[in-house]
Design an enzyme around this catalytic site. Structure first.
Site, PDB file in Angstrom:
ATOM      1  N   GLY A   1       0.929  -1.237   0.012  1.00  0.00           N
ATOM      2  CA  GLY A   1      -0.100  -0.101  -0.050  1.00  0.00           C
ATOM      3  C   GLY A   1       0.771   1.292   0.126  1.00  0.00           C
ATOM      4  N   SER A   2       0.322   2.201  -0.230  1.00  0.00           N
ATOM      5  CA  SER A   2       1.195   3.470  -0.208  1.00  0.00           C
ATOM      6  C   SER A   2       0.157   4.744   0.351  1.00  0.00           C
ATOM      7  CB  SER A   2       1.373   3.787  -1.492  1.00  0.00           C
ATOM      8  OG  SER A   2       0.367   4.035  -2.465  1.00  0.00           O
TER       9      SER A   2
ATOM     10  N   ASN B   1       0.296   9.423   1.700  1.00  0.00           N
ATOM     11  CA  ASN B   1       1.021  10.681   0.812  1.00  0.00           C
ATOM     12  C   ASN B   1       2.460  10.912   0.917  1.00  0.00           C
ATOM     13  OD1 ASN B   1      -1.728  11.704   0.399  1.00  0.00           O
ATOM     14  ND2 ASN B   1      -1.837  12.347   2.803  1.00  0.00           N
ATOM     15  N   PHE B   2       2.997  10.095   2.009  1.00  0.00           N
ATOM     16  CA  PHE B   2       4.390  10.264   2.155  1.00  0.00           C
ATOM     17  C   PHE B   2       5.277   8.732   2.249  1.00  0.00           C
ATOM     18  CE2 PHE B   2       2.171  13.598   4.688  1.00  0.00           C
ATOM     19  CZ  PHE B   2       2.520  14.581   3.927  1.00  0.00           C
ATOM     20  N   SER B   3       4.472   7.678   2.101  1.00  0.00           N
ATOM     21  CA  SER B   3       5.312   6.511   2.332  1.00  0.00           C
ATOM     22  C   SER B   3       4.619   5.408   1.470  1.00  0.00           C
ATOM     23  CB  SER B   3       5.089   6.044   3.653  1.00  0.00           C
ATOM     24  OG  SER B   3       3.625   5.734   4.007  1.00  0.00           O
ATOM     25  N   VAL B   4       5.301   4.410   1.235  1.00  0.00           N
ATOM     26  CA  VAL B   4       5.032   3.104   0.500  1.00  0.00           C
ATOM     27  C   VAL B   4       5.453   1.775   1.568  1.00  0.00           C
ATOM     28  CG1 VAL B   4       5.344   1.654  -1.673  1.00  0.00           C
ATOM     29  CG2 VAL B   4       5.524   4.191  -1.568  1.00  0.00           C
ATOM     30  N   VAL B   5       4.588   1.027   1.498  1.00  0.00           N
ATOM     31  CA  VAL B   5       4.722  -0.262   2.209  1.00  0.00           C
ATOM     32  C   VAL B   5       4.866  -1.286   1.526  1.00  0.00           C
ATOM     33  CG1 VAL B   5       3.921  -1.735   4.154  1.00  0.00           C
ATOM     34  CG2 VAL B   5       3.525   0.867   4.148  1.00  0.00           C
TER      35      VAL B   5
ATOM     36  N   LYS C   1       8.558  -0.135   5.301  1.00  0.00           N
ATOM     37  CA  LYS C   1       7.969   0.991   5.288  1.00  0.00           C
ATOM     38  C   LYS C   1       9.035   2.114   4.706  1.00  0.00           C
ATOM     39  CE  LYS C   1       4.352   4.094   7.019  1.00  0.00           C
ATOM     40  NZ  LYS C   1       3.307   3.604   6.514  1.00  0.00           N
TER      41      LYS C   1
ATOM     42  N   ASP D   1      -1.971   9.043  14.820  1.00  0.00           N
ATOM     43  CA  ASP D   1      -2.686   8.712  13.444  1.00  0.00           C
ATOM     44  C   ASP D   1      -3.330   7.273  13.627  1.00  0.00           C
ATOM     45  OD1 ASP D   1      -3.672   8.946  10.945  1.00  0.00           O
ATOM     46  OD2 ASP D   1      -1.911   8.137   9.828  1.00  0.00           O
TER      47      ASP D   1
END
Length: 593
Positions: A187-188, A190-194, A209, A307
């Site tokens: 998944g992704s 706004n600021f990250s991709v996992v 991450k 969050d």
């Protein structure tokens, strides 16, 4: 494997990679070790079950016999690195353990005797060091290569003859690739991709991450010093309900990588129903107590999550009856600039505390350097205490959704609500209390939700107070043991797939349970964004605050009447939730991770 295959001695004649596409692949195999020497009569078909192994060597006791002096008696052992468990997909990954004297090499790099290394599709395996006289090497072709992160180009082989992967074009650094391979993108945001990854040395599955800080933070020495402190704190986090951090990498160009425990049981988000919940009250209590314990632990370490949402609460394993949870993404907001936080609110606003919204409004009105305490309506947005109170609010919103099946700040009569309108309801505490009270839940559960969804952070229940709330403390003692199967807690606790009424534990003779269906709110949310005070007909034991949407629109760069991203909902076209009819528009927001 009992069958022994002999591979004859051969001179050095390599087959170009371009000619390998015609090699037949048995679909029942994990893959093929394709000989790169034309004189070898056959390829090695890797037919191997979970927990079995294939031995390659010069000894006749090996499964694959290679009668060359450069090959050791038992040269290497092949095992599966992608065991199918807990619903995981088979990716055709192999683990090679070097047992040789002359070395086993993957893509020209020595594994080392007694050590292991991952073999993925397109990798070159060499027995002994290649010379002009002899080269015993194979190209591994997995039957599951289409499920890996291969590039979309027609030529998946780079200049070295090995497969080119997406992360090779995504600035994923060599420091990470030394120890980990990336399997797929999970998944992704706004600021990250996992990504799902695997440790090359152990074969252990992990989550990786990737946070690109160059887009959201400064390059100042002060920030780098603070970042190092935060990383050191996160490395020592250890709690059974918190996703473990195995390692953290920080590169010179501000790329941050978290190597995390992989919790593959799905998100709490996927066990929230539409209008009616999928979890009964005892299951909700069992899950929520774990969440409280995890957040309380983080707070004790000086870490505010900031969050919290169902997407960041993961189940440890698959199965309707296995409800052990782990929270993730804790502390990551500490690495994100406050100015960027304002932008993220529009994508995931359902769980945002009133003081966060008010703080952004205050900074827009008085400036970021304003120190006037008399004008400031909230605590410092970066303070730990501020973050703790925000976490408590988010927990209240999560509990409301789990118990009622709908978000607390929503409109029964409209599927669409603008972000400023939602913020206006949040800061006034104007949540749907009648839905909570008319749902088939105990008065004790409703009281806990109300205590957490209190606008004034000084009057709001803390996480510690929530842990000591009667609804939590009366939980069955069996739920505190190490066996996390919910069936051990009550004989009548089963997940209700779809039901017009919530089913509760029949062993609990709670006279406060109501059998009436939820009553819809007849008052339609006003569509114009005025500066008039909100209607206070509904009392939620909160301190009502006046509207401020006019200036907040400028702060968040929104226009009047702008919708919440067309109410993207829990159900997208390509994303089907558990046990929920995909044609129904769920009133939740699908926020980015």
């Amino acid at each position: 494997m009992s069958q022994t295959n002999y591979i004859p001695s051969t001179p050095n004649k390599s087959t170009p990679p371009s000619e390998l596409s015609s090699t037949p692949i048995d679909e029942n195999d994990i893959g093929l070790l394709v000989s790169l020497n034309q004189e070898i009569s056959s390829n090695i078909h890797v037919k191997i079950k979970i927990e079995e192994n294939i031995t390659i060597g010069r000894s006749k006791t090996c499964n694959i016999v290679v009668p060359e002096l450069i090959v050791s008696g038992k040269h290497c052992i092949i095992t599966r690195a992608d065991a199918i468990e807990n619903g995981n997909t088979n990716y055709g990954l192999l683990m090679i353990q070097d047992q040789s004297t002359n070395g086993t090499f993957i893509n020209g790099k020595l594994i080392g005797k007694g050590k292991s290394r991952l073999l993925k599709n397109g990798d070159k395996l060499c027995l002994g060091k290649s010379t002009k006289e002899i080269d015993i090497s194979f190209l591994y072709k997995s039957n599951y290569s289409n499920q890996l992160l291969l590039s979309s180009s027609t030529n998946n082989l780079n200049n070295s003859g090995t497969a080119q992967y997406i992360w090779e074009r995504k600035d994923i650094k060599d420091d990470i690739l030394k120890d980990y391979d990336f399997i797929k993108e999970l998944g992704s945001g706004n600021f990250s991709v996992v990504y799902e990854g695997v440790n090359k040395n152990t074969g252990k599955r992990v989550a990786i991450k990737h946070l690109n800080l160059s887009k959201i933070n400064t390059h100042t020495p002060k920030f780098k010093s603070q970042l190092n402190r935060e990383i050191e704190i996160l490395k020592f986090i250890n709690h059974e309900n918190v996703v473990e951090i195995y390692d953290i990498f920080y590169t010179k160009d501000q790329q941050l990588f978290f190597i995390l425990e992989l919790a593959n049981g799905g998100e709490l988000y996927n066990k929230i129903g539409f209008n009616e919940p999928l979890l009964n009250e005892n299951q909700s209590k069992f899950i929520f107590k774990q969440i409280l314990n995890a957040v309380s632990y983080l707070h004790s370490k000086g870490i505010a999550h900031r969050d919290l949402k169902p997407e960041n609460i993961l189940f440890d394993s698959y199965g309707d009856d296995y409800l052990k949870i782990k929270i993730t993404d804790f502390g990551l907001a500490r690495f994100i600039h406050e100015g960027e936080l304002a932008k993220t609110l529009c994508g995931s606003p359902l769980y945002v505390a009133p003081e966060v919204i008010l703080s952004l409004h205050h900074k827009n009105k008085y400036g970021t350097n304003s120190s006037s305490s008399s004008q400031s309506p909230t605590k410092d947005i970066n303070s730990v205490g501020y973050g703790k109170s925000c976490d408590a609010w988010s927990l209240g919103a999560i509990l409301y959704i789990v118990l009622c099946g709908t978000p607390p700040f929503d409109d029964d009569d409209d599927e669409e609500m603008s972000t400023p309108q939602l913020f206006e309801k949040i800061v006034s505490g104007n949540y749907r209390v009648e839905k909570l009270e008319k749902s088939l839940i105990s008065s004790s559960a409703a009281d806990l939700v109300k205590g957490l969804l209190t606008v004034d952070p000084d009057k709001r229940l803390t996480v510690e107070q929530a842990l000591n709330h009667p609804w939590i403390t009366e939980i069955n003692n069996n739920s505190n043991n190490n066996n996390n199967n919910i069936n051990n807690n009550s004989s009548n606790i089963n997940i209700i797939k779809k039901s017009p009424l919530k089913t509760v534990n029949t062993n609990n003779n709670n006279n406060n349970c109501k059998l009436s269906s939820p009553i819809k709110n007849s008052s339609k949310l006003k569509r114009n964004l005025s500066n008039e005070p909100l209607n206070n007909n509904i009392s939620n034991n909160n301190n009502t605050q006046t509207s401020f949407t006019g200036s907040l629109l400028n702060q968040l760069q929104l226009n009047e009447g702008e919708l919440l991203k067309k109410r993207k909902t829990f159900l997208s076209n390509n994303d089907q939730k558990e046990n929920i009819n995909p044609v129904i528009n769920n009133p939740f927001l699908k926020s980015s991770q």
